[in-house]
Design a protein around this motif. Structure first.
Motif, PDB file in Angstrom:
ATOM      1  N   VAL A 129       2.928  28.868   8.047  1.00 32.49           N
ATOM      2  CA  VAL A 129       2.025  27.761   8.035  1.00 32.49           C
ATOM      3  C   VAL A 129       0.612  27.774   6.580  1.00 32.49           C
ATOM      4  O   VAL A 129       0.380  28.861   6.505  1.00 32.49           O
ATOM      5  N   CYS A 130       0.374  26.480   6.344  1.00 31.24           N
ATOM      6  CA  CYS A 130      -0.263  26.522   5.194  1.00 31.24           C
ATOM      7  C   CYS A 130      -1.574  25.520   5.988  1.00 31.24           C
ATOM      8  O   CYS A 130      -0.504  24.524   6.423  1.00 31.24           O
ATOM      9  N   VAL A 131      -2.623  25.420   5.009  1.00 24.88           N
ATOM     10  CA  VAL A 131      -3.551  24.687   5.102  1.00 24.88           C
ATOM     11  C   VAL A 131      -3.463  23.462   3.970  1.00 24.88           C
ATOM     12  O   VAL A 131      -3.701  24.295   3.167  1.00 24.88           O
ATOM     13  N   HIS A 132      -3.072  21.990   3.673  1.00 27.77           N
ATOM     14  CA  HIS A 132      -3.577  21.383   2.469  1.00 27.77           C
ATOM     15  C   HIS A 132      -4.739  20.839   3.006  1.00 27.77           C
ATOM     16  O   HIS A 132      -4.858  19.897   3.550  1.00 27.77           O
ATOM     17  N   GLU A 133      -5.402  20.513   1.240  1.00 26.62           N
ATOM     18  CA  GLU A 133      -6.308  19.282   1.085  1.00 26.62           C
ATOM     19  C   GLU A 133      -5.333  18.187   0.424  1.00 26.62           C
ATOM     20  O   GLU A 133      -4.650  18.575  -0.402  1.00 26.62           O
ATOM     21  N   VAL A 134      -5.753  16.954   1.426  1.00 27.77           N
ATOM     22  CA  VAL A 134      -5.050  16.015   0.575  1.00 27.77           C
ATOM     23  C   VAL A 134      -5.678  14.679   0.841  1.00 27.77           C
ATOM     24  O   VAL A 134      -6.890  14.901   0.995  1.00 27.77           O
ATOM     25  N   GLN A 135      -5.517  14.296  -0.502  1.00 29.70           N
ATOM     26  CA  GLN A 135      -5.881  12.646  -1.316  1.00 29.70           C
ATOM     27  C   GLN A 135      -5.398  12.002  -0.088  1.00 29.70           C
ATOM     28  O   GLN A 135      -3.986  11.604   0.054  1.00 29.70           O
ATOM     29  N   LEU A 136      -5.939  10.865   1.086  1.00 34.44           N
ATOM     30  CA  LEU A 136      -5.359  10.615   1.772  1.00 34.44           C
ATOM     31  C   LEU A 136      -5.724   9.099   0.944  1.00 34.44           C
ATOM     32  O   LEU A 136      -5.834   8.571  -0.117  1.00 34.44           O
ATOM     33  N   MET A 170       0.517  -1.537   0.380  1.00 36.48           N
ATOM     34  CA  MET A 170      -0.012  -0.168   0.155  1.00 36.48           C
ATOM     35  C   MET A 170       0.921   1.372  -0.127  1.00 36.48           C
ATOM     36  O   MET A 170       2.223   1.572   0.758  1.00 36.48           O
ATOM     37  N   ASP A 171       0.359   2.288  -0.920  1.00 37.74           N
ATOM     38  CA  ASP A 171       0.808   3.313  -0.783  1.00 37.74           C
ATOM     39  C   ASP A 171       1.050   4.977   0.019  1.00 37.74           C
ATOM     40  O   ASP A 171      -0.219   4.562  -0.365  1.00 37.74           O
ATOM     41  N   TYR A 172       1.420   5.017   0.546  1.00 37.33           N
ATOM     42  CA  TYR A 172       0.601   6.471   1.939  1.00 37.33           C
ATOM     43  C   TYR A 172       1.089   6.978   1.791  1.00 37.33           C
ATOM     44  O   TYR A 172       1.053   8.368   2.558  1.00 37.33           O
ATOM     45  N   GLU A 173       1.669   7.986   0.209  1.00 38.85           N
ATOM     46  CA  GLU A 173       1.334   9.352   0.181  1.00 38.85           C
ATOM     47  C   GLU A 173      -0.318   9.913   0.499  1.00 38.85           C
ATOM     48  O   GLU A 173      -0.950   9.553  -0.288  1.00 38.85           O
ATOM     49  N   GLU A 174      -0.013  11.147   1.020  1.00 37.62           N
ATOM     50  CA  GLU A 174      -0.806  11.630   0.669  1.00 37.62           C
ATOM     51  C   GLU A 174      -0.705  12.908  -0.124  1.00 37.62           C
ATOM     52  O   GLU A 174       0.081  13.770   0.014  1.00 37.62           O
ATOM     53  N   LYS A 175      -1.546  13.418  -1.753  1.00 43.80           N
ATOM     54  CA  LYS A 175      -1.256  14.309  -2.692  1.00 43.80           C
ATOM     55  C   LYS A 175      -1.571  15.273  -2.144  1.00 43.80           C
ATOM     56  O   LYS A 175      -3.247  15.368  -1.396  1.00 43.80           O
ATOM     57  N   THR A 176      -1.574  16.420  -2.354  1.00 46.11           N
ATOM     58  CA  THR A 176      -2.017  17.805  -2.019  1.00 46.11           C
ATOM     59  C   THR A 176      -3.217  17.938  -3.206  1.00 46.11           C
ATOM     60  O   THR A 176      -2.268  17.837  -4.522  1.00 46.11           O
ATOM     61  N   LEU A 177      -4.422  18.558  -3.176  1.00 43.57           N
ATOM     62  CA  LEU A 177      -4.747  18.795  -4.289  1.00 43.57           C
ATOM     63  C   LEU A 177      -5.002  20.268  -4.028  1.00 43.57           C
ATOM     64  O   LEU A 177      -5.502  20.859  -5.363  1.00 43.57           O
ATOM     65  N   HIS A 178      -4.877  20.571  -2.677  1.00 43.46           N
ATOM     66  CA  HIS A 178      -4.757  22.399  -2.740  1.00 43.46           C
ATOM     67  C   HIS A 178      -4.451  22.643  -1.745  1.00 43.46           C
ATOM     68  O   HIS A 178      -4.375  22.172  -0.170  1.00 43.46           O
ATOM     69  N   LYS A 179      -3.441  23.926  -1.235  1.00 43.35           N
ATOM     70  CA  LYS A 179      -2.609  23.937  -0.649  1.00 43.35           C
ATOM     71  C   LYS A 179      -3.230  25.949   0.130  1.00 43.35           C
ATOM     72  O   LYS A 179      -2.611  26.650  -1.289  1.00 43.35           O
TER      73      LYS A 179
END
Length: 177
Positions: free
Chosen positions: A21-28, A1-10
């Motif tokens: 400080v940034c807020v990232h929306e990520v794909q789990l 399983m790949d555990y990377e969280e891809k950033t969709l929006h920052k």
């Protein structure tokens, strides 16, 4: 399983003198989305230094985030594009007045990888000589020299209570074996 969280929006929510400080929306990994608050830091250096009489060189300073004074090894943040070894040499001299004839890299480590990208590059100073301090105008520190045994007692008293200094003391203890 790949555990990377891809950033969709920052989204940047704070840009300061020391951190951003940034807020990232990520794909789990399972396809759902989540939010991650990330603190960006330019990195830092810290120096394990001992006097010719084998005393550990520390600085005592007030830490606002903790609302208390701590005893710490000399340290500071990297300036943009600055070589970590040069920064370590500069910080040692600025905070303590000591100059090292050489520096040996001991380790690099992340301080709080759950929410921050800060990395500390730890060096051990070789053959230090005393000089003049030149701290920043908003930096108030007191030079303190302690034996390894006194440093261990400061840890027990929670006067040494930060990871980089505790790591340094442990490194010195292990190198004596």
């Amino acid at each position: 399983m790949d555990y990377e969280e891809k950033t969709l929006h920052k989204e940047s929510i704070y840009n300061g003198k020391i951190i951003d400080v940034c807020v990232h929306e990520v794909q789990l990994p399972d396809g759902r989305t989540g939010k991650r608050e990330v603190v960006n830091h330019p990195g830092a250096v810290a120096v394990i230094a001992r006097t010719p009489s084998d005393k550990i060189i520390l600085v005592r300073q007030y830490r606002k985030a903790l609302e208390k004074e701590l005893f710490e090894i000399p340290a500071g943040k990297l300036e943009p594009g600055e070589d970590p070894e040069m920064s370590a040499s500069r910080e040692l001299e600025e905070e303590t007045g000591y100059r090292a004839q050489g520096l040996k890299k001991t380790a690099s480590f992340y301080t709080s990888p759950g929410f921050a990208d800060e990395i500390i590059h730890l060096y051990e100073a070789e053959q230090v000589t005393r000089g003049q301090t030149s701290t920043d105008e908003d930096e108030f520190v007191e030079l303190v020299e302690v034996s390894l045994e006194e440093a261990q007692e400061l840890i027990r008293e929670e006067k040494i209570h930060d990871a980089k200094t505790m790591y340094a003391v442990q490194h010195l203890m292990l190198s004596r074996r």
